[in-house]
Write a protein that holds these residues in place. Structure first.
Motif, PDB file in Angstrom:
ATOM      1  N   THR A 281       1.043  -0.812  -0.084  1.00 44.25           N
ATOM      2  CA  THR A 281       0.183  -0.307   0.082  1.00 44.25           C
ATOM      3  C   THR A 281       0.434   1.481   0.050  1.00 44.25           C
ATOM      4  O   THR A 281       1.475   1.537   0.978  1.00 44.25           O
ATOM      5  CB  THR A 281      -0.910  -0.252   1.359  1.00 44.25           C
ATOM      6  OG1 THR A 281      -1.569  -0.947   1.311  1.00 44.25           O
ATOM      7  CG2 THR A 281      -2.173   1.215   1.297  1.00 44.25           C
ATOM      8  N   PRO A 282       0.831   1.593  -0.731  1.00 45.78           N
ATOM      9  CA  PRO A 282       1.452   3.572  -0.866  1.00 45.78           C
ATOM     10  C   PRO A 282       1.549   3.770   0.586  1.00 45.78           C
ATOM     11  O   PRO A 282       0.451   4.087   1.107  1.00 45.78           O
ATOM     12  CB  PRO A 282       0.253   4.142  -1.817  1.00 45.78           C
ATOM     13  CG  PRO A 282       0.160   3.397  -3.118  1.00 45.78           C
ATOM     14  CD  PRO A 282      -0.614   2.235  -1.655  1.00 45.78           C
TER      15      PRO A 282
ATOM     16  N   ILE B  86      -0.885   6.554   5.371  1.00 46.83           N
ATOM     17  CA  ILE B  86      -1.066   7.536   5.733  1.00 46.83           C
ATOM     18  C   ILE B  86      -2.576   8.303   6.450  1.00 46.83           C
ATOM     19  O   ILE B  86      -3.147   8.676   7.504  1.00 46.83           O
ATOM     20  CB  ILE B  86      -0.256   9.139   5.537  1.00 46.83           C
ATOM     21  CG1 ILE B  86       1.330   8.586   6.227  1.00 46.83           C
ATOM     22  CG2 ILE B  86      -0.527  10.451   6.457  1.00 46.83           C
ATOM     23  CD1 ILE B  86       1.667   8.374   7.212  1.00 46.83           C
ATOM     24  N   ALA B  87      -3.123   7.859   5.573  1.00 45.77           N
ATOM     25  CA  ALA B  87      -4.603   8.759   5.058  1.00 45.77           C
ATOM     26  C   ALA B  87      -5.436   7.499   6.581  1.00 45.77           C
ATOM     27  O   ALA B  87      -6.484   7.969   6.956  1.00 45.77           O
ATOM     28  CB  ALA B  87      -5.397   8.349   3.901  1.00 45.77           C
TER      29      ALA B  87
ATOM     30  N   VAL C  43       7.303  10.959  -1.465  1.00 43.23           N
ATOM     31  CA  VAL C  43       7.570  10.602   0.086  1.00 43.23           C
ATOM     32  C   VAL C  43       6.661   8.914   0.217  1.00 43.23           C
ATOM     33  O   VAL C  43       6.290   7.797   0.485  1.00 43.23           O
ATOM     34  CB  VAL C  43       7.548  10.842   1.073  1.00 43.23           C
ATOM     35  CG1 VAL C  43       6.798  11.516   1.661  1.00 43.23           C
ATOM     36  CG2 VAL C  43       8.667   9.866   2.556  1.00 43.23           C
ATOM     37  N   GLY C  44       5.619   9.702  -0.774  1.00 39.89           N
ATOM     38  CA  GLY C  44       4.128   9.614  -0.534  1.00 39.89           C
ATOM     39  C   GLY C  44       3.585   8.072  -1.102  1.00 39.89           C
ATOM     40  O   GLY C  44       2.848   7.075  -1.363  1.00 39.89           O
ATOM     41  N   GLU C  45       4.304   7.799  -2.616  1.00 39.95           N
ATOM     42  CA  GLU C  45       5.086   6.442  -3.708  1.00 39.95           C
ATOM     43  C   GLU C  45       5.497   5.141  -2.809  1.00 39.95           C
ATOM     44  O   GLU C  45       5.178   4.130  -3.091  1.00 39.95           O
ATOM     45  CB  GLU C  45       5.791   6.916  -4.405  1.00 39.95           C
ATOM     46  CG  GLU C  45       4.828   8.005  -5.108  1.00 39.95           C
ATOM     47  CD  GLU C  45       5.813   8.499  -6.769  1.00 39.95           C
ATOM     48  OE1 GLU C  45       6.953   8.019  -6.760  1.00 39.95           O
ATOM     49  OE2 GLU C  45       4.981   9.607  -7.620  1.00 39.95           O
TER      50      GLU C  45
ATOM     51  N   LEU D 124      10.339   1.531   6.434  1.00 43.22           N
ATOM     52  CA  LEU D 124      10.843   2.279   5.035  1.00 43.22           C
ATOM     53  C   LEU D 124      12.208   4.091   5.239  1.00 43.22           C
ATOM     54  O   LEU D 124      12.123   3.636   6.445  1.00 43.22           O
ATOM     55  CB  LEU D 124       9.452   3.295   4.890  1.00 43.22           C
ATOM     56  CG  LEU D 124       7.909   1.948   4.563  1.00 43.22           C
ATOM     57  CD1 LEU D 124       6.807   2.928   4.554  1.00 43.22           C
ATOM     58  CD2 LEU D 124       8.222   1.345   3.405  1.00 43.22           C
ATOM     59  N   PRO D 125      12.921   3.908   4.402  1.00 42.45           N
ATOM     60  CA  PRO D 125      13.366   4.735   4.308  1.00 42.45           C
ATOM     61  C   PRO D 125      12.732   6.629   4.388  1.00 42.45           C
ATOM     62  O   PRO D 125      12.965   7.159   3.190  1.00 42.45           O
ATOM     63  CB  PRO D 125      13.936   4.888   2.722  1.00 42.45           C
ATOM     64  CG  PRO D 125      12.964   4.444   2.031  1.00 42.45           C
ATOM     65  CD  PRO D 125      11.652   3.232   2.967  1.00 42.45           C
TER      66      PRO D 125
END
Length: 284
Positions: free
Chosen positions: A217-218, A223-224, A241-243, A266-267
């Motif tokens: 999931t992106p 975040i949402a 960053v959202g990708e 995640l980075p």
């Protein structure tokens, strides 16, 4: 010199009118002018009252028809779920609603339909068949049940509608209606409908077991989802960053722990502000 009988006839001409007795009798049977006028006035008043009553009845019928067509809400119930909590409801018709964390639902009692408005949050609807339509509204999008179990999520991304069983019809004032069958979902707004996609039911309903499931999931979507459990904003520094994508199953009761764990998965780096908001940036 006049004779006495001649003088008497001049004083009483009725003595020579053989119809006089009948005229007197007729006067007794025929109403006077005043009586006729009074009767006419009474008949006019009666007709006016009947006409007014008929007009009043037509007006009441017209107003009743208008109210029926408008289908106004005559009673509303406001349901708000606290962050980190869930709530189950049973509606008057036997339908069931399960609300996720931070959800806000308005239940409306209407004359000829069953309608609800999901202001924000997520709800799973299990609908009982009835003669009146069952409609869920959110952000200008309407979801009309066709006998089913379906999930509606409403947040900054738009309105996500997913059908677990049965079918629904999704529509808006600006978009043609789209039918979703079991195992299908789409994201909609008042002006645009996204593509119909398959549903991952396990991931969709994980929140019912206090779980968050992500499968590639992106991060923007993650975040949402996390925002449903948090009052302070979560932000992305940029679209790149959202990708980034996240997979795994996490406890929805430990959202803050998950946020703190993300830099090790995640980075990304986190920037915490004094107001409690957090911004995610690409790690350097």
């Amino acid at each position: 010199m006049n004779r006495p009988d001649t003088l008497d006839k001049k004083r009483r001409p009725d003595l020579d009118d053989p119809l006089q007795p009948f005229a007197e009798a007729l006067r007794e049977r025929v109403p006077s002018r005043e009586a006729l006028l009074a009767e006419g006035k009474a008949m006019t008043d009666s007709r006016r009252k009947r006409r007014n009553a008929a007009c009043g009845g037509l007006l009441v019928l017209a107003l009743s028809s208008a109210v029926w067509l408008l289908d106004p809400a005559w009673h509303t119930e406001d349901v708000q779920v606290a962050l980190g909590q869930r709530q189950q409801l049973e509606l008057a018709d036997g339908s069931r609603v399960e609300l996720n964390s931070g959800s806000h639902l308005i239940i409306e009692k209407r004359l000829r339909s069953r309608q609800l408005e999901l202001r924000h949050g997520e709800a799973l609807f299990t609908v009982v068949h009835a003669d009146t339509p069952f409609i869920v509204r959110s952000q200008g999008v309407s979801v009309r049940d066709i006998g089913t179990v379906f999930d509606v999520r409403s947040d900054a991304r738009g309105v996500d509608v997913a059908v677990i069983e049965g079918a629904v019809e999704v529509s808006s004032n600006r978009s043609a209606a789209v039918r979703l069958n079991g195992g299908q979902q789409l994201r909609a707004s008042s002006s645009h409908f996204g593509d119909v996609r398959p549903v991952n039911v396990a991931a969709l309903t994980a929140w019912r077991q206090n779980k968050l499931r992500f499968d590639g999931t992106p991060l923007s979507e993650v975040i949402a989802d996390l925002q449903h459990y948090r009052s302070k904003p979560l932000r992305l520094a940029d679209a790149q960053v959202g990708e980034l994508r996240l997979s795994g199953e996490f406890d929805s009761n430990s959202v803050e722990a998950l946020i703190g764990l993300l830099p090790s998965i995640l980075p990304v780096s986190l920037a915490r502000a004094a107001d409690g908001s957090i911004t995610f940036s690409k790690a350097r």
